[in-house]
Every structure is written in C-alpha cells, then in structure tokens.
Design an enzyme around this catalytic site. Structure first.
Site, mmCIF file in Angstrom:
data_model
loop_
_atom_site.group_PDB
_atom_site.id
_atom_site.type_symbol
_atom_site.label_atom_id
_atom_site.label_comp_id
_atom_site.label_asym_id
_atom_site.label_seq_id
_atom_site.Cartn_x
_atom_site.Cartn_y
_atom_site.Cartn_z
ATOM 1 N N LYS A 78 37.449 59.121 -14.478
ATOM 2 C CA LYS A 78 36.380 59.953 -13.920
ATOM 3 C C LYS A 78 36.624 60.079 -12.422
ATOM 4 O O LYS A 78 37.056 59.107 -11.781
ATOM 5 C CB LYS A 78 35.046 59.246 -14.206
ATOM 6 C CG LYS A 78 33.802 60.000 -13.807
ATOM 7 C CD LYS A 78 32.555 59.205 -14.210
ATOM 8 C CE LYS A 78 31.275 59.945 -13.923
ATOM 9 N NZ LYS A 78 30.073 59.190 -14.367
ATOM 10 N N SER A 153 27.029 61.989 -17.382
ATOM 11 C CA SER A 153 27.854 62.681 -16.411
ATOM 12 C C SER A 153 29.358 62.528 -16.651
ATOM 13 O O SER A 153 30.143 63.330 -16.151
ATOM 14 C CB SER A 153 27.528 62.179 -15.008
ATOM 15 O OG SER A 153 27.851 60.800 -14.877
ATOM 16 N N SER A 177 25.569 57.676 -18.840
ATOM 17 C CA SER A 177 26.711 58.568 -18.630
ATOM 18 C C SER A 177 28.012 58.183 -19.313
ATOM 19 O O SER A 177 28.946 58.987 -19.304
ATOM 20 C CB SER A 177 26.991 58.705 -17.141
ATOM 21 O OG SER A 177 26.077 59.600 -16.598
#
Ligand code: GLN
Length: 485
Positions: A78, A153, A177
C-alpha cells in the site's frame, strides 16, 4: 498453473528446489501487471527495475542456505508504507513527488528476508475511505466486476491479489481497511492486535487505531507473512515486546473444541441476504468441524461508528498538521507570505474527504467541544473495549460478517459520506478495542461478488483466529475461486 496464480508457500518450495527462479516469477507478475492494470488501477507506482534487481539478488541468495520463506517472493505495498528511494504518495496530491528517505519497519523486515518489491498500491487518500474512490490517482476497480469498488482503504492491496498481480501485499487497518477490501475482493486479510506489528514508517492516519497487516491468497500465507513482519521495534513505542510465535505451527490445530461467539448486534435485519446466507453456511461448516456456538452481546456496537469518527478524525487532524508545504509535500506557488503559503498548499494538496476529516477532527478537539465530543468518545471507546473483554470471558473467538453487503458500485455512495461511514459498522469496533481480526473468503453473492467472513480474537490471539480460519479454508473452496479478468 501460471506462476502468478500461486501462493507464497507454493512458490517457495519450487524456488528452493530450483525448479523456478525469482527472476522468472517476478517477470511473470510484471507482465501480469502490464496486461491487467490499465483496467484495474491497483498500482500507483510499478518499480520494475528494482523488482528485477531484487529478484536477481534473491536468486543468488537462494543458491546459498541463507533463505527465508519470503526470499524471491514478489510483493507489493500500500502506498502508505515508506520505501527508501521509491515514491510514496499515500494516494495524495500532497505527496505526489515525495521520495521516502527510509523504509517502514514492516517492509524493511520483508526486504531483509529477500522479498521483491513490485510496486506501490492505490488506496484512499491518507487511508480515509472504504472504497478506494478517494485517491488522487483515480479509483481502483474490483477485479470481480469492474463497475464495483474493491473496498478501502487498502483497495489496491486487495485488488492486486484478486487480479493476480502480486503474491501478497501489505495493507493498513484503522477501521477495517484490511478486512473489508479483502472481503470484497475474495482474499485473506489479517488485522493484527494493536502493537503486534511496528507502525514505524507508515504514514499516520489515526495513531491509536492504525495497524499493519498481510493480505494474501490463503491463510497459510497470512500466517507466514505475519510472522515475517511482527515483533517489537524500538522505533515504535506502541509495538509490544512479546515473543512472535510460529503462526504456521498453529494452523493444523483446527477448529475442533473452539467456542465461537455470535454477537447478536452483528446479525441484524438489514444484513444483505447473500451475506446472511454465507454466514449461515459458515456456521454450519464450523459445527461440522467440531466448534461450538453461543450467542454473545456487544451492547455498545451502535455507538462504534460515531465514536470512531470522533477519535479517528481528531487524531488525523493533528497527524496531518505536518503537511504545511514548508518541510515537505506539495508547495503552492505565488503565495503572499507564510500563512498564505500554508493555506494554499493544504487547500491544493488535500482532497475533499481529507479536508472534511481535518475539519471534523479540529472541531472535536476545539476548546468547549473537547469534553462534549472527544472525551466522551474516549469514554465510549472504553465501554466498547469492555464489551469484548466480557465476551471473551465465555468464548475463544467471535464470528461475524465483515461488511453488511458485498462490494457496492463505483459512485454509489460518494454523494453521501455518512452511508459510506456506516458500511464499516462490523470492522470499526475491532480497532477501537485493539483486538485482532481476519477476513477469509466465505461465499459469492448472487451477482458474482466475493463475501468474507470475519473471525475476531483476543489481544495477541492471532494463533486462534488463524487456526480457525485455516480449518474453514480446508473445508471449503471459496479461496480457490478466481476473478475472471
Ligand atoms: N473506512 C474507514 C475510514 O474511512 C476505515 C479506514 C481505514 O481503516 N484506514 O476511516
């Protein structure tokens, strides 16, 4: 089977038997990214040259005895993880040109074990969102159906696994997330206990809630990767100094004899029928495996989303104060003095959702409202923690849905932030309590989208949820289903 379809543990045995090289595996993934990512948009940055160089180094290492389960395995991160010398944007215009000066500890550990970096993955800006639509680099699409969101996310981290663009990825989980995108994309996502994995070098959103965790194709890989990144880090004072067990050793213990709680507040009338059906089937599977079920109550569940949006935004408003256009980050041009420079830089650099949260958090912390909102939220947080402590007195773990519905459509909830916030109702309490949770594939909806099952464990109870998840995986074939791309 293509190389890009395999797990860490499949590939590792072939690497060690010299049936395949890391260079071949890495090229297979780079080709896959090139052919699939134009329609998925899981990657913000592909580090092709570095990946090929890392793979070569790994192949040399594989020729010696100095190997680990991660040596030669291509992964992606990420874009919230700092990666030395590599652009790290947090999906924000604010950090569009930011080259990280050092590595996040979780990545440094993987790197020293020989993992290969394929690139940096899309997410909601500063990890604020549930759909991956709040990215300055455009939304990521769900590989199972490109009209749908991949979750957020860590949407890029989940989509990259579903699109077979990386063997494993890292995400972060502040309110769901890791688990929610894993559920929406049909992969495994593990949020460890707060303090289990160092957050050093992870761009901060809400520091009392943020936690790093693995996203993988199966439970064995999640156990392997957690073992690789967990442990005390002197650079993160919230990382706990307790020994890291061999998580893979716990897997064969099975679910037999485990007492599983079903929180009645999580099995509500508004649950999507496909999600309800997947939960019912999962419960039946566990009964067959020899687990026992009891109903439990987490009475403060209804307050969790409100509590979270006070605490998370308050922490975010102070964490994001550092982006002022002076030391680093986007700097506005043609400004009239220092205050104007800061205001313009922040106005231009942050997206709408980030601004909304900074304003909410600043309001909650302001004099006069601090006691009414922030302090009250902290008190309710304690009540939510106590709910879990009480429940874990009578059960070993909890079983719940991850999200009330399968992945919604791109654009469906963007006009109504509150609807978006409410979709995290089953994941947020876990972060407020600081406990661990895992999402595992447990069904496919009538419109062909994956559905995840959430297992929650006591603080540092990762072995229990992993062994229960592994037994479920052995008894079902949901994790073998693949998105048709
Ligand atoms: N969707 C939640 C939020 O927007 C959780 C995000 C996260 O876990 N980073 O804050």
């Amino acid at each position: 089977m293509e190389l890009y379809e395999q797990t860490i543990h499949d590939l590792q045995s072939q690497l060690q038997a010299r049936q395949v090289s890391s260079a071949e595996i890495t090229s297979s993934f780079l080709d896959r990214i090139a052919s699939t990512d134009p329609s998925i948009n899981a990657f913000i940055t592909v580090t092709k040259e570095q990946a090929l160089a890392d793979a070569q180094a790994a192949d040399q290492r594989l020729a010696t005895d100095d190997c680990t389960p991660l040596t030669g395995i291509p992964v992606a991160l990420k874009d919230i993880f700092l990666t030395e010398g590599v652009r790290t944007t947090c999906a924000s215009k604010m950090l569009d040109n930011f080259i990280a000066p050092y590595d996040a500890t979780a990545w440094a550990k993987m790197k020293s074990q020989g993992a290969v970096l394929l690139g940096k993955l899309n997410q909601d800006e500063f990890a604020m969102g549930s759909s991956c639509e709040n990215s300055a680099f455009g939304p990521t699409r769900n590989p199972w159906n490109k009209d749908h969101i991949p979750g957020g996310s860590s949407g890029g981290s989940a989509a990259a696994i579903a699109a077979q663009q990386a063997v494993a990825t890292l995400g972060t989980d502040t309110g769901g997330s890791i688990r929610q995108p894993a559920s929406h994309c049909g992969c495994v996502g593990l949020k460890p206990t707060y303090g289990r994995v160092s957050r050093y070098g992870v761009i901060a959103y809400a520091s009392s809630l943020d936690q790093v965790g693995p996203m993988t194709r199966d439970v064995t890989d999640a156990a392997l990767l957690l073992g690789a990144i967990a442990g005390h880090d002197p650079k993160d004072s919230t990382s706990v100094d307790c020994p890291v067990p061999d998580y893979t050793a716990a897997l064969p213990q099975g679910a037999k004899g485990l007492k599983i709680g079903l929180p009645k507040e999580y099995f509500i009338a508004g649950l999507d029928p496909d999600v309800q059906q997947a939960m019912d089937q999962a419960i039946a599977v566990y009964r067959k495996l020899g687990a026992e079920f009891v109903e439990v109550s987490l009475p403060h569940t209804n307050y969790a989303v409100a509590t979270y949006y006070l605490i998370a935004t308050a922490e975010a408003s102070s964490n994001l104060a550092r982006y002022e256009g002076v030391r680093f980050g986007h700097r506005a041009k043609d400004t009239a003095g220092l205050i104007d420079l800061m205001m313009q830089s922040r106005s231009e650099g942050f997206g709408a959702e980030v601004k909304r949260r900074i304003m909410l958090g600043t309001y909650a912390l302001s004099s006069g409202y601090y006691d009414a909102y922030y302090i009250k939220a902290q008190r309710v947080r304690t009540l939510i923690q106590q709910d879990f402590i009480e429940a874990f007195k009578s059960v070993d773990l909890l079983l719940t849905p991850v999200a009330p519905t399968p992945a919604f459509k791109i654009g469906e909830k963007t006009a109504d932030p509150l609807q978006m916030y409410l979709s995290d109702i089953f994941t947020i309490p876990v972060n407020l309590a600081g406990i661990c949770g895992i999402s595992v594939p447990a069904g496919i909806s009538s419109n062909g989208l994956p559905i995840g099952l959430q297992l929650l464990g006591r603080p540092f109870g990762e072995e229990t949820i992993l062994r229960a998840a592994f037994d479920f995986e052995q008894a079902t074939d949901w994790h073998t289903r693949k998105a048709a791309l």
